[in-house]
Structure formats: structure tokens, C-alpha cells
Scaffold this motif. Structure first.
Motif: not given
Length: 425
Positions: A316-317, A322-323, A327-331, A363-366
Motif C-alpha cells: 500500500l505504501v 508512486l502516485l 505529482f511532487i518532486e522527491a524532496g 519517489l525517485i521513480i516519480g
């Protein structure tokens, strides 16, 4: 103002391409003013959010990346990787991956890695017969290693928020980063199989010796950073300072860096650091709002009501992160998500270092995902490749990256083994 209106306002501002810090800060200030809180409290909350000792390493590692980018180190690493790997089928693709891995030990930022390596590698691959979308997609995907491999700036942010050892998290990130490299190498093998026309120059010992001598200087940089930290000689901040001085001396000795360029490099590093800190400060105000509305407690109760299995929780996390990364950068995503999810992960018995690696990789995959996808825009800009072609080239590499994410998620020992071995866990 209600929490629902606040969230809608933040999302709307981000879709309007308002800078992240202001998209977060504006609605949060409106919430605080309409709910009896003062601007003084908002200011103190912002300052408290960036008043953290581990964050001292951020400007110094940013400076290391800027200096390495301007000092000709990338070209030297390219020559060495080409001498070792160039003769393989699709050798230049492996060289691209290898050079990104080498540069990741210095940059700590996927965007810096993409800018430096994309400008160098994509034209070289296209000249050797690789399709431009594949070349751009590989360069973009390989740059993600820099945000996982030490000295990872997202790792520093996570460590400062979760109050875990930065050194331990650096050690925890090494094996997962290598898993990502292995998965991307497998994808390269699949795409270039049967293409003998993509072989590079024949291997020669003379070329390898010459390239090895040229790369000795840059190769010492990760030894200073990671070796110094893990051996206990430096804190991460001290290692960053020593590495910045070393790369500066290296660039000046190579004559690829001049004294006249230094003010511009320092200004570039200062602006990057300022933007990171402004985002962190604004995210701290958002964290105050979420804590006031008891969002972490409600979300914990919801997740614990859905499952008591830590692996289901991690699935779930992964989906949520991933979602969020789209929409938001990793930092800023780390600063928003970690205060909410970290206590829940602790309740499920998830190791904090393992959880940190999972958060960062998700988050970096984003960074490869539109509409935000910072790496996509960097690669498109530095290589003059249409954004649509970059996106088309990136999609095949999502499969190996997601495979790596699943392996990292469900095999905690990959993240906890090395810190335990070094006595850091």
C-alpha cells in the motif's frame, strides 16, 4: 479553511506550475490565519524545519555535484568505461549506465546527474546507431541511481526527518542501488540482443591503461565521501566539505576549471540549496497543519484496520508513494510523507533504514513520470530532444525499475545487511 480546501488548493496550484514551496506555503498560511494561528508561529515552524544538523551536508554535496559537473570528470569516466565495456554488444549503453553510476558517487542528485551525463552520452549513443528515444530514456533512467547511491540528498532529508543516522542510511542504500543497476543492465541486454552493429571499438590494453590513469583522480572522490563516513573519519557534513575541496583542487589541476568560473558555481550551488531549504520550510508548515488535524493518527488507524501484515502495508505504501511521486518532486514529497508514514511503519515493525530506502526509491521513480518528472525536462533540455520522445524512451525502463523496487521491498536484508555488518544498524 478546512483541511479538504487546503489540499485542493495545493493540488490546484501545483497543476498551475506554481513553484512547490509557494504552492505549499500559501494555502498553509491561509489555513493558519483562518484557524487562529499567527504568522509568527508559521515563521518559527519553518525555521525549526531547516534547523537540523544533518541538513548542513546538503549545500556541500550540492557544491560537490556542481564542481564535478564543471571539472571534466564526466569525460574521464566516460573514457574509462568505454575502454572497459565498449567492445560489448550495445557497449555504449552499458557505458552510459556505468558512467552514471560513477558520477552518482559524487552528485547526490538525479537532476545534476541527468544534466551532466545526458549532454555527454545521448549524442554519443545516437552517433553510434542507437535510436534517440532509447538513448534519452536510458540516460534518464540511469540518472536515478544518483538519488539512491550515497551521497544521496534525499537520504539526508529522510535521515533528518526520521532521526536516523545518515551514515547508516548511506550504507543501507548501496546494495539497493546496485540492484537497480543490475535490473537496468538486464534491460539493456534485452534491447540490444542480436545487434552486432552496436559494438564499440575493440578492447586494447593501451587504451585501458591511459583511461585508468586519467580516472584515478575522480575515483578517489567516492573513497573520500563514503570511505571516510563509513570508517568513522568524517561525519557526512565533514566528508562533503573535504570532497568539495578535493574536487575543486582536481578541477583546477586539470585546467578544466578556472578561478573565474568559481563565483558562478558557488551562486548555482547557493540557489539550489536555497530552493531546497525553502521547500523544506514550507513542508514543515504543512506538517504542522497535518499534525493539528491528526492526519497521521487517522491514517494509521485506517491502515491498521485494513491489514496487520507488514508486507501488505508496504504494498500500500508503494502504491501511495508512486502516485505521490508523479505529482511532487522527491524532496518535498519526503518532507510531506515521512512524518505521516514513518510512525505507521514503526507500528508495523518495519526497519527504519529499510523503510527509508523504500521511500526514496519510490519517489525517485516519480522523476520519470509526467507531469512533474524533473529528469524528463532536464534530459529534453540538455539534449534538444522533444519531450514526447524522451517519455517514449523512458517507458520500457519502468519495468526493470519496478522489479528492483519489489525486490528491495520484500527482501529487507538487502537494506539492513551492510549497516549491520559495519555496526551502523
Amino acid at each position: 479553511m478546512s483541511l479538504e480546501v487546503l489540499i485542493i488548493a495545493i493540488i490546484a496550484l501545483m497543476f498551475l506550475r506554481v513553484p512547490v514551496a509557494f504552492a505549499l506555503l500559501g494555502p498553509c498560511l491561509a489555513y493558519m490565519l483562518t484557524n487562529g494561528a499567527s504568522l509568527g508561529l508559521a515563521t518559527r515552524t519553518m525555521l525549526a524545519g531547516i534547523n537540523s544538523f544533518p541538513l548542513l551536508a546538503v549545500p556541500l554535496f550540492v557544491l560537490v555535484g556542481s564542481l564535478a559537473n564543471r571539472s571534466g570528470i564526466a569525460e574521464r569516466m566516460f573514457d574509462f568505461a568505454a575502454a572497459v565495456l565498449g567492445r560489448l554488444r550495445g557497449g555504449l549503453a552499458y557505458v552510459t549506465l556505468g558512467v552514471n553510476v560513477g558520477f552518482s558517487w559524487m552528485s547526490g542528485s538525479s537532476l545534476a546527474d541527468a544534466a551532466a551525463m545526458g549532454k555527454l552520452m545521448v549524442p554519443a549513443m545516437v552517433d553510434r546507431g542507437f535510436r534517440r528515444p532509447f538513448s534519452a530514456g536510458l540516460s534518464a533512467s540511469s540518472s536515478l541511481i544518483a538519488a539512491v547511491m550515497p551521497p544521496s540528498i534525499p537520504a539526508i532529508l529522510y535521515a533528518s526527518i526520521a532521526l536516523v543516522s545518515t551514515s547508516a542510511l548511506f550504507a543501507a542504500s548501496i546494495v539497493p542501488a546496485l540492484i537497480m543497476v543490475a535490473c537496468l543492465a538486464g534491460a539493456i541486454w534485452w534491447w540490444v540482443r542480436g545487434r552486432d552493429d552496436l559494438r564499440g571499438e575493440p578492447f586494447t590494453w593501451r587504451r585501458l591503461r591511459r583511461a585508468s590513469l586519467r580516472v584515478i583522480g575522480p575515483a578517489v572522490t567516492p573513497v573520500i565521501i563514503l570511505g571516510g563516513i563509513l570508517a568513522g573519519f568524517f561525519t557526512p557534513s565533514e566528508a562533503a566539505g573535504v570532497a568539495a575541496l578535493y574536487v575543486l583542487v582536481l578541477g583546477l589541476s586539470y585546467r578544466s576549471l578556472t578561478v573565474r568560473q568559481l563565483p558562478g558555481i558557488f551562486v548555482e550551488a547557493a540557489l539550489t540549496t536555497a530552493s531546497v531549504m525553502l521547500i523544506l520550510g514550507a513542508s514543515s508548515v504543512l506538517g504542522w497543519v497535518l499534525a493539528r488535524e491528526q492526519v497521521p493518527r487517522h491514517l494509521a488507524e485506517l491502515l491498521q484496520g485494513v491489514t496487520d501484515n507488514p508486507y501488505v502495508f508496504l504494498i500500500l505504501v508503494n502504491i501511495v508513494l508512486l502516485l505521490l511521486g508523479i505529482f511532487i518532486e522527491a524532496g518535498p514529497a519526503i518532507v510531506i510523507a515521512v512524518p505521516i508514514l514513518y510512525p505507521i511503519a514503526e507500528a508495523f515493525g518495519v526497519d527504519p533504514l529499510h523503510f527509508g530506502v523504500i521511500v526514496i526509491v519510490n519517489l525517485i521513480i516519480g522523476l520519470l513520470s509526467p507531469p512533474v518528472g524533473g529528469v524528463l525536462f532536464v534530459i529534453s533540455g540538455v539534449t534538444k530532444t522533444p519531450l514526447g520522445e524522451v517519455i517514449r524512451g523512458v517507458w520500457p525502463f519502468f519495468i526493470p525499475l519496478l522489479v528492483a523496487l519489489l525486490v528491495i521491498t520484500f527482501v529487507p536484508a538487502l537494506s539492513t545487511w551492510l549497516p549491520g555488518l559495519l555496526g551502523l544498524g
